[in-house]
Design a protein around this motif. Sequence first.
Motif, PDB file in Angstrom:
ATOM      1  N   ALA A  23       0.889  -1.169   0.000  1.00 45.73           N
ATOM      2  CA  ALA A  23       0.000   0.000   0.000  1.00 45.73           C
ATOM      3  C   ALA A  23       0.920   1.209   0.000  1.00 45.73           C
ATOM      4  CB  ALA A  23      -0.887  -0.003   1.235  1.00 45.73           C
ATOM      5  N   THR A  64       0.414   6.036   1.850  1.00 44.65           N
ATOM      6  CA  THR A  64      -0.639   5.831   2.828  1.00 44.65           C
ATOM      7  C   THR A  64      -0.759   7.029   3.756  1.00 44.65           C
ATOM      8  OG1 THR A  64      -0.023   3.518   2.735  1.00 44.65           O
ATOM      9  CG2 THR A  64      -1.474   4.170   4.533  1.00 44.65           C
ATOM     10  N   LEU A  84      -4.218   4.732   8.623  1.00 47.44           N
ATOM     11  CA  LEU A  84      -3.983   3.304   8.795  1.00 47.44           C
ATOM     12  C   LEU A  84      -4.540   2.817  10.123  1.00 47.44           C
ATOM     13  CD1 LEU A  84      -2.478   1.371   6.898  1.00 47.44           C
ATOM     14  CD2 LEU A  84      -0.484   1.607   8.363  1.00 47.44           C
ATOM     15  N   GLY A 144      -7.039   1.193   5.570  1.00 43.78           N
ATOM     16  CA  GLY A 144      -6.462   2.528   5.493  1.00 43.78           C
ATOM     17  C   GLY A 144      -6.912   3.309   4.275  1.00 43.78           C
ATOM     18  N   ARG A 145      -6.212   4.408   4.060  1.00 45.69           N
ATOM     19  CA  ARG A 145      -6.502   5.268   2.905  1.00 45.69           C
ATOM     20  C   ARG A 145      -5.170   5.651   2.280  1.00 45.69           C
ATOM     21  NH1 ARG A 145      -8.837   9.445   5.367  1.00 45.69           N
ATOM     22  NH2 ARG A 145      -7.125  10.803   4.803  1.00 45.69           N
ATOM     23  N   HIS A 146      -5.154   5.764   0.967  1.00 46.40           N
ATOM     24  CA  HIS A 146      -3.897   6.167   0.327  1.00 46.40           C
ATOM     25  C   HIS A 146      -4.165   6.996  -0.921  1.00 46.40           C
ATOM     26  CE1 HIS A 146      -3.225   2.892  -2.948  1.00 46.40           C
ATOM     27  NE2 HIS A 146      -4.492   3.101  -2.788  1.00 46.40           N
ATOM     28  N   SER A 150      -8.079   9.948  -3.720  1.00 44.22           N
ATOM     29  CA  SER A 150      -7.587   8.975  -2.764  1.00 44.22           C
ATOM     30  C   SER A 150      -8.533   7.783  -2.683  1.00 44.22           C
ATOM     31  CB  SER A 150      -7.408   9.623  -1.389  1.00 44.22           C
ATOM     32  OG  SER A 150      -8.668   9.905  -0.829  1.00 44.22           O
ATOM     33  N   VAL A 206       4.030  -1.047   3.610  1.00 44.62           N
ATOM     34  CA  VAL A 206       3.299   0.222   3.583  1.00 44.62           C
ATOM     35  C   VAL A 206       4.290   1.352   3.333  1.00 44.62           C
ATOM     36  CG1 VAL A 206       1.984   1.863   5.004  1.00 44.62           C
ATOM     37  CG2 VAL A 206       1.501  -0.586   5.161  1.00 44.62           C
ATOM     38  N   THR A 217       4.786   5.559   3.204  1.00 46.47           N
ATOM     39  CA  THR A 217       4.150   6.634   3.964  1.00 46.47           C
ATOM     40  C   THR A 217       3.898   7.870   3.117  1.00 46.47           C
ATOM     41  OG1 THR A 217       6.289   7.531   4.586  1.00 46.47           O
ATOM     42  CG2 THR A 217       5.322   5.896   6.065  1.00 46.47           C
ATOM     43  N   LEU A 230      -0.167  11.073   7.368  1.00 41.16           N
ATOM     44  CA  LEU A 230      -0.342   9.802   8.067  1.00 41.16           C
ATOM     45  C   LEU A 230      -0.391  10.042   9.568  1.00 41.16           C
ATOM     46  CD1 LEU A 230      -0.510   6.706   7.939  1.00 41.16           C
ATOM     47  CD2 LEU A 230       1.984   6.624   7.807  1.00 41.16           C
TER      48      LEU A 230
END
Lengths: 316, 252
Positions: free
Chosen positions: B138, B141, B144, B153-155, B161, B172, B174, B178
């Motif tokens: 992912a 991100t 999380l 989570g969201r990315h 997004s 993951v 970053t 975050l």
Amino acid sequence: MILIIAEHANGALNKSAYELVTAARGLNREGGVTALVLGSGVAPVAAAAALVVDQVLVADAPELAQYDAEIWSAAVAQIATEGEAEVVMIAGSRSGREYSPRVAVKLDAPLLEDVISLKDEGGVLHAEHYTYLTRVTERVEAQGAVIVATVKPGAFAAAVAGRAAAEQFDVDLELPQRRLVITGSTKEKTGRIALTEADIVVAGGRGVGSAEGFTQLVEGLADPLGAAIGATRAVVDAGWRPYAEQVGQTGKTVQPKAYIAVGISGAVQHLSGMNKSKCVVAINKDADAPIFKIVDYGIVGDVKEIVPAVIQELHK
Amino acid sequence: MRILTLIRQVLDAEESVRVRNGAVELEGSKLVMDTMDEYGVEEALRLRERGSEAEIIAVAVGPTRAEEALRTALAMGADRGIHVVTEVVLDVIALSAVVAQIAKTEQAELIFCGGQQADWDSQALGAATAERLQWPQATWTNALELKGTMLVGRHEADEGSESFEVALPVVVTTQQGLNEPRYPTLPNIMKSKKKEIRKETLDGFGVAPKVKVSGVEIQVKERLKKILDGKDAAAAAAQLVKMLREEAGVIG
Ligand SMILES: Cc1cc2nc3c(=O)[nH]c(=O)nc-3n(C[C@H](O)[C@H](O)[C@H](O)COP(=O)(O)OP(=O)(O)OC[C@H]3O[C@@H](n4cnc5c(N)ncnc54)[C@H](O)[C@@H]3O)c2cc1C
Ligand SMILES: Cc1cc2nc3c(=O)[nH]c(=O)nc-3n(C[C@H](O)[C@H](O)[C@H](O)COP(=O)(O)OP(=O)(O)OC[C@H]3O[C@@H](n4cnc5c(N)ncnc54)[C@H](O)[C@@H]3O)c2cc1C
């Protein structure tokens, strides 16, 4: 052969696909340029690609409707292996830069990231790319049976369609299961041209005063120019604009023909996202603002007076 | 669960970049743990503070001085460090082989990696490592949460997004937003001095660079710097638009 992966959105080829063609042609390899189109319902996209390359491979399948790093890298590596590609070129978009490393590992190939130039010297690829937050240009070289490169958007001119349509071939792929499950998405529904593809970007900083000021001044100026909208982190942090519009180190990198900075001070982290723009214009009331060190044209003045006057002038 | 957080020591963003003898000169400049890596260390700590049992291991591959950045991670709260000491400049694909081998040895289930590293501007380490381990990834991100063995989570994607779900193990990378990394407190800095940093050499990993760096330069694009006084807004606006149309040719 050189394999390029033609990115597309909303049924049309992205500008980056045409730029990849130019970058690929510059290498002058025998075997020509092959485009791979991945997606679902991509016939129009494949037809557009056929006008700029020598061969188009089309993988049109429901499983390819939505991008996934593992699926994309498996598809590209399979085609590169079967077609004995010497160079695999991928757009330096967010997705391109996240699946290209997987392709390189699968092919045991060197990876050149976000290149701005690419040359073939006796089988060795020489490339340049930016480092240190876009402040330094680094020259790198790689050789091998196959090399993977991502190409920075805007670094190469877009190829112009003009030749007879190339042949298209359907390909069968063995695709892995999707493991990263996308449960929702918020797309930018701006109805505007994408920030990274726009010829003109109008960007606003804290100097516009408020969210309303941003709408009035920055959108107001972008509309008559058909421009995309950019913002500084200060503006995004203040909640005036969505993160998707942020330009800079932790936002997007743009290099339009013209970048118009409205009420932006010009912090290094912001500059690193726009300093390659062809023409930089700034409007700021502080003559000593760092942004003025890198402008082609500027006006020292209050954005609330200058911008409406510019908008009026454009409507004349 | 074991969490690896990858650490790179980079030039502080406030420092000027200097080039000497075809390379960026770091001597005498302030070097720090990459901000993007701080997000990773912080997120690992927060997962643990929210109740997941975890050992957090900070990993760096680089010259002797990189230990300082590892110490920062330990002072933030990571449990121990692994430092593969080498002066060899590895390209990202070669580096990922080292990281993947460490992840296997440590039986890690989650790896945090900076989204874009502020020295070589690379975004590839997380994905290349994931591929070597046959894990999903992912990237970019900005939110999380761990629910059992699922990361939710969201990315950031190409445009806009996305929310996602993925089962461990996973890599993951970053992104800003975050979290807000904590500052090491004095007691924690003191404690970190006693924490273990295992030193390893590159020899055991059997990797060789695939990309050669042949030079660097700092470029300055010449700008016209035609700056108008805006006291008479209408006149300045008219002149600007004229220049953009006729001289620069950037607007129709
Ligand atoms: C790790 C890190 C990453 C970062 N990443 C980014 C990034 O990706 N993008 C980014 O943009 N920033 C980034 N930043 C933040 C950056 O350092 C600056 O804080 C930010 O760019 C400043 O935004 P600004 O120019 O809108 O605001 P300010 O610096 O506050 O500038 C506002 C400007 O508006 C002018 N002004 C005010 N009122 C008027 C008026 N009425 N008329 C005309 N001019 C006016 C002022 O003279 C001033 O120059 C990052 C920082 C860090 C530490
Ligand atoms: C007058 C001037 C114009 C420049 N124009 C450009 C340009 O058009 N394109 C470009 O890529 N680089 C430009 N640069 C940046 C330059 O090429 C180096 O990247 C930069 O000076 C090295 O960073 P530094 O940290 O040593 O800068 P510093 O010594 O910290 O800063 C010197 C000045 O350079 C400017 N600057 C710093 N970093 C950047 C950056 N990433 N982009 C733009 N300006 C920056 C700032 O306005 C700053 O006031 C310019 C630098 C100067 C001094």
